[in-house]
Design a protein around this motif. Sequence first.
Motif, short mmCIF file in Angstrom:
data_model
loop_
_atom_site.label_atom_id
_atom_site.label_comp_id
_atom_site.label_asym_id
_atom_site.label_seq_id
_atom_site.Cartn_x
_atom_site.Cartn_y
_atom_site.Cartn_z
N GLY A 283 0.86 -1.18 0.00
CA GLY A 283 0.00 0.00 0.00
C GLY A 283 0.89 1.22 0.00
N ALA B 255 -7.61 5.57 1.41
CA ALA B 255 -7.61 4.59 0.31
C ALA B 255 -8.27 5.24 -0.91
CB ALA B 255 -8.34 3.33 0.72
N ASN C 231 -4.25 1.49 -2.19
CA ASN C 231 -4.23 1.05 -0.79
C ASN C 231 -3.30 1.91 0.06
OD1 ASN C 231 -5.98 -1.29 -0.42
ND2 ASN C 231 -4.70 -2.24 -2.00
N THR D 268 -4.61 -0.27 4.47
CA THR D 268 -5.49 -1.21 3.77
C THR D 268 -4.72 -2.21 2.91
OG1 THR D 268 -5.81 0.31 1.90
CG2 THR D 268 -7.38 0.47 3.73
N GLY D 269 -3.47 -1.91 2.59
CA GLY D 269 -2.65 -2.86 1.82
C GLY D 269 -2.36 -4.15 2.56
N GLY E 177 -6.30 -1.33 8.15
CA GLY E 177 -6.33 -2.71 7.69
C GLY E 177 -6.15 -3.73 8.80
#
Lengths: 280, 133
Positions: A7, A13, A25, A45-46, A75
């Motif tokens: 990300g 995001a 991400n 979020t990655g 995430g």
Amino acid sequence: MKVTLWGTRGSLATPGPETARYGGNTSCVGVVGREGTLLVLDAGTGIRRLAATLDASQRRIDILLTHLHMDHIQGLGFFAPLYRPDVDVHIWGPASTKLSLRERLMRYLSPPLFPVSMRELPCAITLHEVPCAEVEIGEFRVSNALVCHPGPTVGYRIVEAGGSVLTYLPDHEPALSALAFPSLPREWTSGGTLAAEADLLIHDSQYSAHEYLGHVGWGHSSLRQTLDFASLSGVKHVVPFHHDPSHSDADLDRLIGEAIAGAKPACRVTPGLEGTTFDI
Amino acid sequence: MSASKSIQIILARQLASSIATPILLVDPSGTLVYYNEPAEAIFNQRFDETGEMTAAEWTALIAAVDDDRNPLPPDHRPMMRVLTERCPVSQTMWTRSSDGEWRHLRITAFPLIGEKDVLFGAMSIFWEIEGPS
């Protein structure tokens, strides 16, 4: 070590066709050592895609959080190994002057922001507060220090046995700690010692030079400042990272090209594209 | 090359360098790691010339006496008291540097304490008290 960018986006995001190449991400970088030790740098979020690549035999995972802004922890609740009872997850991150790391993480990992409370997670979680003294994690020696960014925020310097050095400063505004940047030696520059002579530096480059002027004190750097910081630190290879959500792939190609032309850095520059892997 | 600095000290220097009042900055050992341009009159020397100075070096540059003109040993001066007592100190004193001029100063010094009670150093700010010496 093998370093993969899962990300690269900053703040929010940003999925969509206009950001497909650099990626949408938020911050997450996977680091795998020669002996298989896995470090996860930030839990943006990655991290969800990173989890999908993990082998079921992985029993220990160390997540190194630079700070607890949402784009760096969002995430976490979706990181599949947290739901495996056979996994030891070590989370490293900053406490605040008033709250422990656990209390700070609980603010996100609890209703109403998240349906599952941290204490309900099946994995074995161990929390480590930073900044702390240099530690050994598997084949890595990891040092950390507070850096210039709003709220408690650290950068990490990761050294593999054998000497390869990775420095990770995804949210960093060293220009705020110098009247003219770069003008002071590296020991007087935020993050300068962490980045000194690193083989690979992953560094905040949220803004164009023009945009930075309207965001002084927000905790981020311009692309030009990133390249100047890399030169000051004597790094061999720099990766501009934490791209602003408003920047499309075309914008980033242009802005990075302009910054390189202006700064003429001595080191190699590779734009931070999601999915890129570096072998250092 | 001097040792790497904590972000607390780096930011304190940045603040001091943009303030028109004399400010000194020391590390936990008492080494003077920075003084701003307004403070150069107190030492009668520029920071660019002296660089960092150990506690023994910089306290020797300045003669200090209390308001009754009794000599103040280094460990009784505000900056060093702050480091040992870890709390703010405010006091008046007379100082004299190599220019031979006595200055009557009000000094406020305070410790820079971070998380987990770590002492990063101390900062002191000086006001010259108007009046005959």
